[in-house]
Design a protein around this motif. Sequence first.
Motif, mmCIF file in Angstrom:
data_model
loop_
_atom_site.group_PDB
_atom_site.id
_atom_site.type_symbol
_atom_site.label_atom_id
_atom_site.label_comp_id
_atom_site.label_asym_id
_atom_site.label_seq_id
_atom_site.Cartn_x
_atom_site.Cartn_y
_atom_site.Cartn_z
ATOM 1 N N THR A 1 -3.195 -2.765 12.406
ATOM 2 C CA THR A 1 -3.193 -1.309 12.563
ATOM 3 C C THR A 1 -3.789 -0.622 11.335
ATOM 4 O O THR A 1 -4.475 0.395 11.451
ATOM 5 N N LYS B 1 0.822 -1.229 0.000
ATOM 6 C CA LYS B 1 0.000 0.000 0.000
ATOM 7 C C LYS B 1 0.849 1.269 0.000
ATOM 8 O O LYS B 1 0.339 2.376 0.054
ATOM 9 N N ARG C 1 8.673 -10.208 19.014
ATOM 10 C CA ARG C 1 7.402 -9.937 19.714
ATOM 11 C C ARG C 1 6.220 -10.352 18.841
ATOM 12 O O ARG C 1 6.383 -10.623 17.653
ATOM 13 N N LEU D 1 2.511 2.578 2.319
ATOM 14 C CA LEU D 1 2.389 3.360 3.553
ATOM 15 C C LEU D 1 3.713 3.358 4.310
ATOM 16 O O LEU D 1 4.049 4.326 4.991
ATOM 17 N N GLY D 2 4.425 2.224 4.184
ATOM 18 C CA GLY D 2 5.664 2.038 4.946
ATOM 19 C C GLY D 2 6.588 3.231 4.850
ATOM 20 O O GLY D 2 7.053 3.763 5.859
ATOM 21 N N GLU E 1 0.863 -6.482 17.003
ATOM 22 C CA GLU E 1 -0.155 -5.797 17.829
ATOM 23 C C GLU E 1 -0.961 -4.838 16.979
ATOM 24 O O GLU E 1 -0.500 -4.383 15.942
ATOM 25 N N THR F 1 8.902 -1.176 3.526
ATOM 26 C CA THR F 1 8.956 -2.623 3.777
ATOM 27 C C THR F 1 8.785 -3.408 2.493
ATOM 28 O O THR F 1 7.822 -3.213 1.747
ATOM 29 N N GLU G 1 6.582 -8.910 5.571
ATOM 30 C CA GLU G 1 7.226 -7.653 5.157
ATOM 31 C C GLU G 1 8.523 -7.454 5.913
ATOM 32 O O GLU G 1 8.579 -7.680 7.109
HETATM 33 C C1 FMN Z 1 9.211 -5.022 11.791
HETATM 34 C C2 FMN Z 1 7.762 -4.744 11.532
HETATM 35 C C3 FMN Z 1 6.858 -4.846 12.567
HETATM 36 C C4 FMN Z 1 5.516 -4.590 12.359
HETATM 37 N N1 FMN Z 1 4.639 -4.726 13.388
HETATM 38 C C5 FMN Z 1 3.336 -4.476 13.196
HETATM 39 C C6 FMN Z 1 2.399 -4.585 14.258
HETATM 40 O O1 FMN Z 1 2.730 -4.942 15.388
HETATM 41 N N2 FMN Z 1 1.108 -4.315 14.004
HETATM 42 C C7 FMN Z 1 0.685 -3.936 12.756
HETATM 43 O O2 FMN Z 1 -0.494 -3.691 12.577
HETATM 44 N N3 FMN Z 1 1.540 -3.847 11.731
HETATM 45 C C8 FMN Z 1 2.840 -4.099 11.911
HETATM 46 N N4 FMN Z 1 3.711 -3.976 10.863
HETATM 47 C C9 FMN Z 1 3.188 -3.807 9.503
HETATM 48 C C10 FMN Z 1 2.853 -2.373 9.138
HETATM 49 O O3 FMN Z 1 1.494 -2.224 9.405
HETATM 50 C C11 FMN Z 1 3.125 -2.218 7.657
HETATM 51 O O4 FMN Z 1 4.478 -2.336 7.439
HETATM 52 C C12 FMN Z 1 2.649 -0.872 7.173
HETATM 53 O O5 FMN Z 1 1.268 -0.924 7.196
HETATM 54 C C13 FMN Z 1 3.154 -0.571 5.769
HETATM 55 O O6 FMN Z 1 2.559 -1.410 4.803
HETATM 56 P P1 FMN Z 1 2.888 -1.298 3.247
HETATM 57 O O7 FMN Z 1 4.218 -1.993 3.001
HETATM 58 O O8 FMN Z 1 1.772 -2.036 2.576
HETATM 59 O O9 FMN Z 1 2.936 0.116 2.897
HETATM 60 C C14 FMN Z 1 5.056 -4.229 11.056
HETATM 61 C C15 FMN Z 1 5.985 -4.137 10.017
HETATM 62 C C16 FMN Z 1 7.330 -4.388 10.223
HETATM 63 C C17 FMN Z 1 8.296 -4.284 9.091
#
Ligand code: FMN
Length: 309
Positions: A247, A197, A280, A199-200, A283, A207, A256
């Motif tokens: 989230t 998406k 972990r 967003l990262g 969440e 990611t 990712e």
């Molecule tokens: C190391 C790491 C930890 C993450 N931990 C969570 C998490 O605990 N909860 C969550 O909803 N998303 C988590 N995410 C995912 C993010 O929601 C996600 O990378 C973000 O939405 C970007 O998405 P995109 O690559 O589609 O843009 C994590 C991503 C990474 C790389």
Amino acid sequence: MKIFHSIETFRTRQKTIVTIGTFDGVHIGHQKIIEKLLDNAKTNNYQSVILTFFPHPRMVLQEDSEIKLLNTIHERADLLEQTGLDNLIIHPFDKTFSRLTAEEFVKNILVDQLKIKKIVIGYDHRFGRNRSANIEDLIIFGEKYDFEVEQISAQEIEEVSISSTKIRNALQEGDIVLANSYLGYPYFLSGIVKEGKQLGRTIGFPTANLMIEENYKLIPKNGVYIVKSMLHNKTVYGIMNIGINPTVNGNKQSIEVYYLDLDLNLYNQNIKISILKYIRAEEKFDSLALLQQQLEKDKAIALAFINKL
Ligand SMILES: Cc1cc2nc3c(=O)[nH]c(=O)nc-3n(C[C@H](O)[C@H](O)[C@H](O)COP(=O)(O)O)c2cc1C
Ligand SMILES: Nc1ncnc2c1ncn2[C@@H]1O[C@H](COP(=O)(O)OP(=O)(O)O)[C@@H](O)[C@H]1O
């Protein structure tokens, strides 16, 4: 290593030493058996051969089987190649094959097609239709058709006392350190980087989203892990999330990785992610800002871990 995609296509001028099995994971128990095979091949000037089956017999015989494997067939072939094996036969296991009688299997496959002079096999191995024959039968066939049978003893098997099942269970429980100790190398996922998406990058954590084509590959328990990859001949560390991204209200499982100290376009590249440590559980955060704060903490944990390596 030569790869043959069926027994019928296998060709050799030399005599062979053969072992048979799924070798899922190519873990340290398997590696020991393979070492034995290769030592023996060298001493006797035989070609070493592993006969393996794909799809997995359980995928064929129990159609609803949702068995997950530690390796895709390509990964398995790569791992076996690294052992120094001469020949790998990946035979398409099917119902017709499963109906061969024990003697048909020995005579038609092992003797006539594989030119076998020696077989290395676990003491508890069973083969032929309905798994009807055991090692004693194999020894009798060996006398009749002139090949040696070398058993891997109960003790040896117990000593390594490792099974692909134990590794699968450890991964499903997130115990990556235990799984890796059984494997003798870090468990890895491989696939192609696809767009997400986007967003990262907006929160400073681009990611790479991994797409795994094979639906039978075992994905470890959801959560956040420290990982490493070789990208452009350099070892790069990262933090990986396996989960549904609650989230951002995701509902599909995604994998990712955010790589530390890297700014590269990875889209459509093939990557291999070696998993080192579980950090972990995933969440749900009330905002992206809170997720971002957590990612900073994850990154700090990963950096501390890497600095101690
Ligand atoms: C190391 C790491 C930890 C993450 N931990 C969570 C998490 O605990 N909860 C969550 O909803 N998303 C988590 N995410 C995912 C993010 O929601 C996600 O990378 C973000 O939405 C970007 O998405 P995109 O690559 O589609 O843009 C994590 C991503 C990474 C790389
Ligand atoms: N350090 C990094 N870690 C991971 N991907 C990176 C990194 N730097 C650049 N990229 C690139 O950015 C992409 C991820 O950006 P992101 O905003 O999360 O988009 P997407 O949602 O498409 O994954 C990756 O696929 C890769 O091509």
